[in-house]
Scaffold this motif. Structure first.
Motif, mmCIF file in Angstrom:
data_model
loop_
_atom_site.group_PDB
_atom_site.id
_atom_site.type_symbol
_atom_site.label_atom_id
_atom_site.label_comp_id
_atom_site.label_asym_id
_atom_site.label_seq_id
_atom_site.Cartn_x
_atom_site.Cartn_y
_atom_site.Cartn_z
ATOM 1 N N ASN A 70 0.823 -1.216 0.000
ATOM 2 C CA ASN A 70 0.000 0.000 0.000
ATOM 3 C C ASN A 70 0.854 1.261 0.000
ATOM 4 O OD1 ASN A 70 -2.813 -0.734 -0.068
ATOM 5 N ND2 ASN A 70 -2.467 -1.719 1.897
ATOM 6 N N TYR A 90 -7.929 11.040 -8.607
ATOM 7 C CA TYR A 90 -8.236 9.807 -9.333
ATOM 8 C C TYR A 90 -7.047 8.854 -9.341
ATOM 9 C CZ TYR A 90 -12.586 11.835 -10.948
ATOM 10 O OH TYR A 90 -13.839 12.388 -10.994
ATOM 11 N N LEU A 93 -6.893 5.576 -7.368
ATOM 12 C CA LEU A 93 -7.455 4.308 -7.852
ATOM 13 C C LEU A 93 -6.377 3.245 -8.058
ATOM 14 C CD1 LEU A 93 -10.153 5.665 -10.315
ATOM 15 C CD2 LEU A 93 -10.522 4.548 -8.114
ATOM 16 N N LEU A 95 -4.649 2.159 -5.825
ATOM 17 C CA LEU A 95 -4.776 1.300 -4.649
ATOM 18 C C LEU A 95 -5.684 0.090 -4.898
ATOM 19 C CD1 LEU A 95 -5.040 4.049 -1.909
ATOM 20 C CD2 LEU A 95 -3.145 2.475 -2.272
ATOM 21 N N VAL A 96 -6.573 0.200 -5.871
ATOM 22 C CA VAL A 96 -7.453 -0.925 -6.210
ATOM 23 C C VAL A 96 -6.629 -2.106 -6.719
ATOM 24 C CG1 VAL A 96 -9.310 -1.644 -7.776
ATOM 25 C CG2 VAL A 96 -9.396 0.590 -6.668
ATOM 26 N N LEU A 97 -5.473 -1.844 -7.289
ATOM 27 C CA LEU A 97 -4.639 -2.893 -7.877
ATOM 28 C C LEU A 97 -3.807 -3.664 -6.852
ATOM 29 C CD1 LEU A 97 -3.337 -0.910 -10.966
ATOM 30 C CD2 LEU A 97 -5.227 -2.542 -10.876
ATOM 31 N N SER A 99 -4.482 -5.463 -4.071
ATOM 32 C CA SER A 99 -4.935 -6.817 -3.720
ATOM 33 C C SER A 99 -4.768 -7.809 -4.881
ATOM 34 C CB SER A 99 -6.389 -6.771 -3.252
ATOM 35 O OG SER A 99 -6.794 -8.016 -2.784
ATOM 36 N N PRO A 100 -5.193 -7.479 -6.106
ATOM 37 C CA PRO A 100 -4.980 -8.426 -7.205
ATOM 38 C C PRO A 100 -3.497 -8.697 -7.477
ATOM 39 C CG PRO A 100 -6.557 -6.750 -7.873
ATOM 40 C CD PRO A 100 -6.019 -6.347 -6.546
#
Length: 113
Positions: A70, A90, A93, A95-97, A99-100
């Motif tokens: 993170n 924006y 976003l 940070l959305v990546l 976990s995957p």
């Protein structure tokens, strides 16, 4: 850590007041990055001193890896926000990546936790 968390409402209010001002965005990002770094350091300290915990420190390895991931993602988002000012928040976003990407690395055996 408490100092960083107590300061967060100030840049958050500045974001609401001044909108797309570059200084406001930089202050906000810097505060969020500092907060995440402090949290990750706290997890590392607890991991190295298991006597401070009621249970073992083994479970903290996953928290440490996630915290570091993170922090890296926040730094990337911060750099993107500085280089492309129109994206500003924006870029969070990214940070959305996290976990995957961590799941992918675990599946390939590149990280153990």
């Amino acid at each position: 850590m408490a100092a960083v968390d107590h300061v967060l409402p100030f840049p958050t209010e500045m974001v609401g007041e001044f909108g797309q001002d570059r200084f406001t965005g930089t202050l906000y990002y810097a505060n969020v990055v500092a907060s995440m770094v402090c949290s990750t350091v706290m997890v590392q300290i607890l991991r190295r001193n298991p006597e401070l915990l009621s249970s073992g420190a083994d479970e903290f390895d996953a928290f440490l890896v996630a915290g570091l991931a993170n922090v890296c993602a926040l730094v990337v988002a911060f750099v993107i926000a500085l280089l492309v000012p129109h994206l500003q928040y924006y870029s969070l976003l990214v940070l959305v990546l996290v976990s995957p990407v961590l799941r992918f690395l675990r599946a390939r055996g590149l990280i153990r936790v």
